[in-house]
Design an enzyme around this catalytic site. Structure first.
Site, PDB file in Angstrom:
ATOM      1  N   ASP A 161      -0.211   5.029   0.986  1.00 41.90           N
ATOM      2  CA  ASP A 161      -0.473   6.002   2.039  1.00 41.90           C
ATOM      3  C   ASP A 161      -0.331   5.373   3.426  1.00 41.90           C
ATOM      4  O   ASP A 161      -0.925   4.332   3.713  1.00 41.90           O
ATOM      5  CB  ASP A 161      -1.881   6.588   1.891  1.00 41.90           C
ATOM      6  CG  ASP A 161      -2.050   7.371   0.604  1.00 41.90           C
ATOM      7  OD1 ASP A 161      -1.031   7.773   0.025  1.00 41.90           O
ATOM      8  OD2 ASP A 161      -3.201   7.565   0.179  1.00 41.90           O
ATOM      9  N   ASP A 175       0.867  -1.166   0.000  1.00 45.95           N
ATOM     10  CA  ASP A 175       0.000   0.000   0.000  1.00 45.95           C
ATOM     11  C   ASP A 175       0.915   1.231   0.000  1.00 45.95           C
ATOM     12  O   ASP A 175       2.112   1.125   0.305  1.00 45.95           O
ATOM     13  CB  ASP A 175      -0.881  -0.031   1.252  1.00 45.95           C
ATOM     14  CG  ASP A 175      -1.706   1.227   1.434  1.00 45.95           C
ATOM     15  OD1 ASP A 175      -2.328   1.658   0.444  1.00 45.95           O
ATOM     16  OD2 ASP A 175      -1.693   1.789   2.543  1.00 45.95           O
TER      17      ASP A 175
END
Length: 406
Positions: A200, A198
Site C-alpha cells: 500500500d 511494502d
C-alpha cells in the site's frame, strides 16, 4: 515515451569498485579494497544525486563541487560507468506502459518510469581515518541534510526560477527537485539478492483498507486511523483491529471491484522487472490483505507474498482479525526468515516502504529505502526517493539511469 521500449542496466558493473581503487592513496595504508567490512569502518561515502529529466541538462558537477570546495576535509570523485560491464535488458511486460489501472478495462496509460538524470560520486576524507559506525551514520545524515538543502536552494535559485529554457516557469517544489543519497560505500559494493516491497502506497498508490472503507461508507473514519498509524502515532496492531472491525458486512463481490480500481505506482512494473533481470528474489510483504496482495504480485511478477488473511464468512467480511497480524515486527521477521531460507545474509537484503510499520524490516536490511514516505520514515531510512517513481530504488542502490536499448 514509446510503448514497450526495452531498457537496460549493467548487471556486473565494477564502477564503484574502480572509483574506490582510484582513491587508495587517500585511505589508510594496507587497506584491503575488497574487504567490505573494513571499508565500512572508513568514512567513505557514496553520493548519488537524482534529478528529474524536466530539470534540463546543467552542470550538476559545478553545484556539487562548489559545496565540497567549502568542506576542506572532503575529496570528490566522479564515478564513471565500467566500460567492461555487461548490460541486461529490462523487459517490461506488455501492460507496462503502466496502465493507470491494473484492470484491463482501463485503457489510459502513463509512462513506465520517471525519466531522470543520475550523478554518482565518492566522497572521501582527505586524511586517512577510521570512524565508529554510529558516528558514520550521523555524519551521513549531516552531509545529506547540508548538501540536499544546498542543492535544492541552488537549483531553485539558479535554474528553476528562470523557467524551462528561459521561457516557461517551473513550479519550485523542493521535494521534487532533487534526491541526494549519502550512503556507505559498502551499500554500493555488496551484491544484493533479495528485495522486499511494502504494497500500500508503495507498489500501489492506494491504501487498500481505505478503499474497502470507502465502499462501506466509512472511508473518513478509517483514513484517519490509517494516517495516524502510518505516522507512528497509534500502535499498528490496535489501529489494524479498529479498522478491520469497521469493515464488517462488506460482501465479497466488491473485492474484485476494488482490485480493478487499484493503480500501480509509477515505475512499479519497471522496477520489479529490473530487479528480476538483475537476479533478485522479489517479495511483497504487506500489512494489508492477501486477497489484494496476491493479485498485485501476479500483475507484477513478484516471486512471493506475505500479508494478512481477510476473514470472510457467508460471503461477507466478518470484521474479525486473524492472528498473527503482519505488523512491523512481523514484517521484519518474515524478511529475516526468507533471507535464511534462500541462504543469504541480511547484508544482501533491500527493503522498500513508506510507513512506520516498514521501519523494522528496513532497519534490519542492508539498505532501507523510503518511497514517497511519511517524514518519520524518510528521516530514519538509509535513502529516500521523492523525485522519481519506484525505479528510484535502483538509483539508491548505485545503478545508473535506465538506458533505452534503442
Amino acid at each position: 515515451m514509446p510503448k514497450n521500449t526495452p531498457y537496460s542496466l549493467p548487471k556486473d558493473s565494477k564502477a564503484w569498485q574502480q572509483a574506490v581503487d582510484s582513491v587508495a592513496a587517500l585511505l589508510p595504508a594496507d587497506t584491503n579494497l575488497l574487504d567490505f567490512d573494513t571499508l565500512q569502518s572508513l568514512p567513505v561515502f557514496a553520493l548519488i544525486v537524482v534529478l528529474p529529466a524536466r530539470v534540463h541538462a546543467l552542470d550538476i558537477h559545478q553545484y556539487v563541487q562548489s559545496w565540497v570546495d567549502e568542506q576542506p576535509n572532503w575529496h570528490l570523485v566522479t564515478v564513471a560507468e565500467d566500460t567492461e560491464a555487461s548490460f541486461v535488458d529490462i523487459t517490461i511486460p506488455e501492460a507496462a506502459t503502466d496502465t493507470v489501472s491494473v484492470s484491463s478495462t482501463d485503457n489510459s496509460t502513463k509512462q513506465p518510469f520517471v525519466p531522470a538524470q543520475v550523478f554518482r560520486y565518492l566522497l572521501v576524507p582527505v586524511t586517512d581515518t577510521l570512524m565508529h559506525p554510529g558516528k558514520k551514520t550521523a555524519a551521513a545524515h549531516i552531509i545529506d541534510d547540508q548538501l540536499t538543502t544546498r542543492l535544492r536552494h541552488d537549483l531553485a535559485e539558479n535554474y528553476l526560477a528562470k523557467g524551462n529554457n528561459g521561457t516557461q516557469s517551473l513550479s519550485i517544489d523542493s521535494m521534487n527537485v532533487v534526491d541526494c543519497h549519502i550512503l556507505s560505500i559498502g551499500h554500493m559494493l555488496r551484491t544484493h539478492k533479495l528485495v522486499c516491497f511494502d504494497m500500500d502506497s508503495t507498489l500501489i498508490e492506494q491504501e487498500v483498507i481505505v478503499e474497502l472503507a470507502k465502499t462501506a461508507g466509512i472511508g473518513e473514519q478509517v483514513e484517519i486511523i490509517t494516517e495516524a498509524a502510518m505516522r507512528g502515532e497509534i500502535d499498528f496492531d490496535e489501529s489494524f483491529v479498529q479498522r478491520v472491525s469497521l469493515l464488517e458486512g462488506i460482501p465479497t463481490t466488491v473485492l474484485d471491484e476494488i482490485c480493478a480500481r487499484l493503480t500501480l505506482s509509477t515505475g512499479a512494473r519497471t522496477t520489479v522487472s529490473a530487479f528480476k533481470a538483475l537476479g533478485y528474489h522479489t517479495v511483497l510483504v504487506s500489512g494489508g490483505f492477501t486477497y489484494f496482495a496476491r493479485y498485485i504480485a501476479e500483475q507484477l511478477g513478484i516471486d512471493e507474498v506475505h500479508a494478512n488473511n481477510l476473514d470472510i464468512e457467508d460471503g461477507e467480511v466478518t470484521g474479525h482479525v486473524q492472528m498473527p497480524i503482519v505488523n512491523g515486527a512481523k514484517k521484519a521477521s518474515i524478511v529475516a526468515h526468507i533471507a535464511e531460507r534462500i541462504g543469504i545474509e541480511m547484508s544482501q537484503v533491500v527493503c522498500v516502504g513508506d510507513g512506520a510499520n516498514d521501519l523494522p524490516m528496513m532497519a534490519n536490511a542492508d539498505l532501507g529505502v523510503a518511497y514517497h514516505a511519511k517524514s518519520i520514515v524518510q528521516a530514519r531510512a538509509d535513502a529516500a526517493v521523492n523525485v522519481t517513481g519506484l525505479e528510484g530504488v535502483l538509483y539508491a542502490l548505485g545503478y545508473p539511469a535506465l538506458i533505452s536499448v534503442s
